[in-house]
Every structure is written in structure tokens, then in C-alpha cells.
Design an enzyme around this catalytic site. Structure first.
Site, short mmCIF file in Angstrom:
data_model
loop_
_atom_site.label_atom_id
_atom_site.label_comp_id
_atom_site.label_asym_id
_atom_site.label_seq_id
_atom_site.Cartn_x
_atom_site.Cartn_y
_atom_site.Cartn_z
N SER A 55 0.82 -1.22 0.00
CA SER A 55 0.00 0.00 0.00
C SER A 55 0.84 1.26 0.00
CB SER A 55 -0.91 0.01 1.23
OG SER A 55 -0.15 0.00 2.43
N ASN A 93 -3.85 6.50 -1.00
CA ASN A 93 -3.10 6.79 0.23
C ASN A 93 -2.33 8.11 0.14
OD1 ASN A 93 -3.98 4.63 1.69
ND2 ASN A 93 -2.24 3.32 1.23
N GLU A 97 -5.84 -0.54 -7.17
CA GLU A 97 -4.86 0.29 -7.86
C GLU A 97 -3.86 -0.64 -8.56
OE1 GLU A 97 -4.71 4.22 -4.99
OE2 GLU A 97 -3.47 2.50 -4.47
N HIS A 131 -2.86 -3.20 -5.70
CA HIS A 131 -3.20 -2.77 -4.35
C HIS A 131 -4.70 -2.88 -4.12
CE1 HIS A 131 -3.60 0.65 -1.20
NE2 HIS A 131 -3.51 -0.54 -0.62
#
Length: 275
Positions: free
Chosen positions: A112, A183, A145, A133
Site C-alpha cells: 500500500s 493513500n 490500484e 493494491h
């Protein structure tokens, strides 16, 4: 799948339900059996809710094989790594996977926050390494992702995108930058929210109410951090701070909570108490 913890088991379940044969590797037979039991439990819940039939559950479970040796992955078309979020451990694993897996197999990491390019550089064939991800819990969260590292090939990326589509997920292709997409936005935003607790002198309940009712968030930041795990969030924050050196990536209050064992739902206490 390498790693059948909460995230790995969730990804395995999604793959099984999509009709894909899955080999799940865990370090002990007991962990593999426990993971298969959890997947079976969640599929049973779907049957009880009318989302799956008994036949579909049994068919999905028949597509899962567990193993303790990496050699069991030798014939897989795609390997997804979901182990501890530590660069050295992932690099060592990918070097071993390169030795074991077919030359045309795609190797993917579910990291991540770590650099997919740095993970891929542990191999002599970085063109076949990509990031995939998934978000937790994988069976419920629709986003994946799909990360192109510096040397990822078009074919490897296309394979990953095809698998995500077969799983019924929403793929967002992106390049290998710190934090990728979600993130990179969410971690500093959550850190800002935590700072507001002190600066605005509000309670977690009030902050969550403000963001759900005033900003339209489906879940307040304190509730979300408790759900994700304070330790997980701090680890990702530190990884991004190490790469970017941006002050918003630092989370001193959350570090103190982690050090005190206040990890959220998993520990029974975080911003809230859970009985």
C-alpha cells in the site's frame, strides 16, 4: 497468493468467486487451514443472505488449494504477494519467486505504500512485476490500484488489469509514486483530521459528526482509523514521510497511540472503546 492473512484471504476469496483457481501459500498447515475456514465462513454467510447458492459456495471452495512451500506456485499465471509490509522481506520473496515461477508468470505485490520499483529490482526480470493494491476488506471494497513500476511491461500490466476485471473490481492504473493514488491523498488528510482534535478542542465523536454531516464522508476519520488499525496507518505514514519528507505525513499523536497499544478495533481501544 503468498500470504493468507485477512487481506490475502479476502483477495483469494474474490478470485475464487470469479472462477479462478487459487493456490494459497502460508507458512504452516494450520494457518492455511484457518484461512480456508474463514473463507468458507464468509461464503456461507453469503449463502445465508441469498447472495450465493450452496452449489456456488462448494464450487468456489473447490478452487482453493493451500500449501506451505513456494514451489506450489510454480505453474501459476499470476502470483500476488500479501506478506508483511517490509521492503526487505518483500524483496527476498520476489527474488525467490523469480527462481520458482514460470518465466511468463506475472508477479504482483499488494503493498500500500512501498515502492513497487524497489521490490521489482530484487529480480532480474523487473518487467513482469506490477502492483495490485487491493483495499480492505477485499471482498467488499471495489477498488484495485494497478501500479506500473519503472520497468513493468505492457503485457504484465494488461494481465493484472484483466484479472481485476474478471474479479468484478474497479481498476485504476497508475504509476509507481509514493502512496499511489488513494493513500497519497488519504493519509495526510487523516493526519490533518487528527490534528484538528487538539487544535479545535473537539471530541472524536464531534469530529466524526462534522465530517460525515458537513463533508459527506460515509465514515468519520476517527472511526475509519480505528477500523484500519492505528498501527497500519502509522506504518504507511512513516513510509510516505520517508519518501516525501512532507510534514503532513507525520502523525505524532497516532504514533503515541500505537506505542500505547491503542490500535482501534483490533485491540479493543483506539479513539473509541469496543467491547
Amino acid at each position: 497468493m503468498v500470504g493468507l492473512g485477512a487481506m490475502g484471504a479476502g483477495i483469494a476469496q474474490v478470485a475464487m468467486e470469479a472462477g479462478l483457481d487459487v493456490v494459497g501459500r502460508e507458512v504452516t498447515p494450520e494457518l492455511g487451514t484457518a484461512a480456508a475456514g474463514k473463507i468458507g465462513h464468509f461464503l456461507t454467510r453469503k449463502v445465508e443472505k441469498g447472495q450465493r447458492t450452496d452449489e456456488e459456495r462448494e464450487s468456489a471452495m473447490a478452487r482453493l488449494e493451500t500449501a506451505t512451500e513456494l514451489d506450489a506456485l510454480a505453474d501459476c499465471d499470476l502470483v500476488i504477494e500479501v506478506i508483511v509490509e517490509e521492503l526487505d522481506a518483500k524483496r527476498a520473496l520476489f527474488a525467490e519467486l523469480e527462481r520458482i515461477c514460470r518465466p511468463d508468470a506475472v508477479l504482483a505485490t499488494n503493498t500500500s505504500a512501498l515502492s513497487v520499483t524497489e521490490i521489482a529490482s530484487a529480480t532480474s526480470s523487473p518487467e513482469r512485476v506490477v502492483g495490485m493494491h487491493f483495499f480492505n476488506p477485499a471482498p467488499l471494497m471495489p477498488l484495485v490500484e494497478v501500479v506500473r513500476a519503472e520497468l513493468s511491461s505492457d503485457d504484465a500490466l494488461a494481465t493484472a488489469l484483466d484479472v481485476v476485471e474478471r474479479m468484478g473490481k474497479v481498476a485504476v492504473p497508475c504509476h509507481d509514486t509514493p502512496g499511489f493514488v488513494v493513500n497519497r491523498v488519504l493519509i495526510p488528510l487523516l493526519n490533518d483530521c487528527v490534528r484538528v482534535l487538539d487544535e479545535a478542542r473537539v471530541t472524536p465523536e464531534s469530529l466524526d459528526a462534522a465530517m460525515t454531516n458537513g463533508a459527506g464522508w460515509p465514515m468519520g476519520p476517527c472511526t475509519l482509523l480505528d477500523l484500519v488499525g492505528i498501527d497500519v496507518h502509522v506504518h504507511a505514514s512513516e513510509a510516505l514521510f520517508d519518501k516525501l519528507r512532507e510534514p503532513r505525513m507525520a502523525a505524532p499523536r497516532l504514533v503515541a497511540m500505537r506505542n500505547a497499544g491503542l490500535l482501534g478495533r483490533k485491540s479493543g481501544r483506539g479513539f473509541y472503546s469496543y467491547s
